[in-house]
Design a protein around this motif. Sequence first.
Motif, short mmCIF file in Angstrom:
data_model
loop_
_atom_site.label_atom_id
_atom_site.label_comp_id
_atom_site.label_asym_id
_atom_site.label_seq_id
_atom_site.Cartn_x
_atom_site.Cartn_y
_atom_site.Cartn_z
N UNK A 17 72.62 25.11 31.79
CA UNK A 17 73.20 26.18 30.98
C UNK A 17 73.26 27.47 31.77
N UNK A 18 74.25 28.28 31.47
CA UNK A 18 74.35 29.60 32.06
C UNK A 18 73.63 30.61 31.19
N UNK A 19 72.71 31.35 31.79
CA UNK A 19 72.00 32.40 31.08
C UNK A 19 72.41 33.75 31.67
N UNK A 35 63.28 33.77 29.94
CA UNK A 35 64.14 34.68 29.20
C UNK A 35 63.24 35.79 28.68
N UNK A 36 63.66 37.05 28.88
CA UNK A 36 62.84 38.17 28.44
C UNK A 36 63.00 38.43 26.94
N UNK A 37 62.32 39.44 26.44
CA UNK A 37 62.31 39.73 25.01
C UNK A 37 63.69 40.10 24.46
N UNK A 38 64.60 40.54 25.34
CA UNK A 38 65.95 40.89 24.87
C UNK A 38 66.95 39.76 25.12
N UNK A 39 66.45 38.60 25.60
CA UNK A 39 67.30 37.42 25.72
C UNK A 39 67.98 37.23 27.06
N UNK A 40 67.56 37.97 28.10
CA UNK A 40 68.20 37.86 29.41
C UNK A 40 67.29 37.13 30.40
N UNK A 41 67.92 36.37 31.30
CA UNK A 41 67.19 35.58 32.29
C UNK A 41 66.52 36.49 33.32
#
Length: 133
Positions: A17-19, A35-41
């Motif tokens: 999957x692409x993050x 994945x961090x708390x804001x949803x980014x890899x």
Amino acid sequence: MSLTNDRNTPHKDGELLGFPAAAGVKIYSGALVAVNATGFATPGATSTTLTYAGRAEQYVDNTAGADGGKTVQVRRKRLFKWSNAAADPITQADVNKTCYIVDDQTIAKTNGGNTRSPAGRVLGIDPDGVWVE
């Protein structure tokens, strides 16, 4: 509303999957990705706000970009062999137990006094690393 007819529901295998990458990060191919708390890899690191994602399949440099400025391909649903933390090593007694993220290639036995996020379950130990699901 409930279905009243058959539905051709879209699907994908979910293994690769692409993050979207977090701002200011560099992720190396083969790195442990979270994945961090804001949803980014982001590369694995000692933090309590990360969720384990898998292994980076490519190098991505988003050091000059904003959140989501680049995308990293992450392989999931596999066992990956990560380095065993020398200061907090996983042993055979830890098989089938949760291990914790230290950095982008290392996992540890404990949460480090509530400073580390979970990586997954230990499923095997080799002299050169630990297999994590």
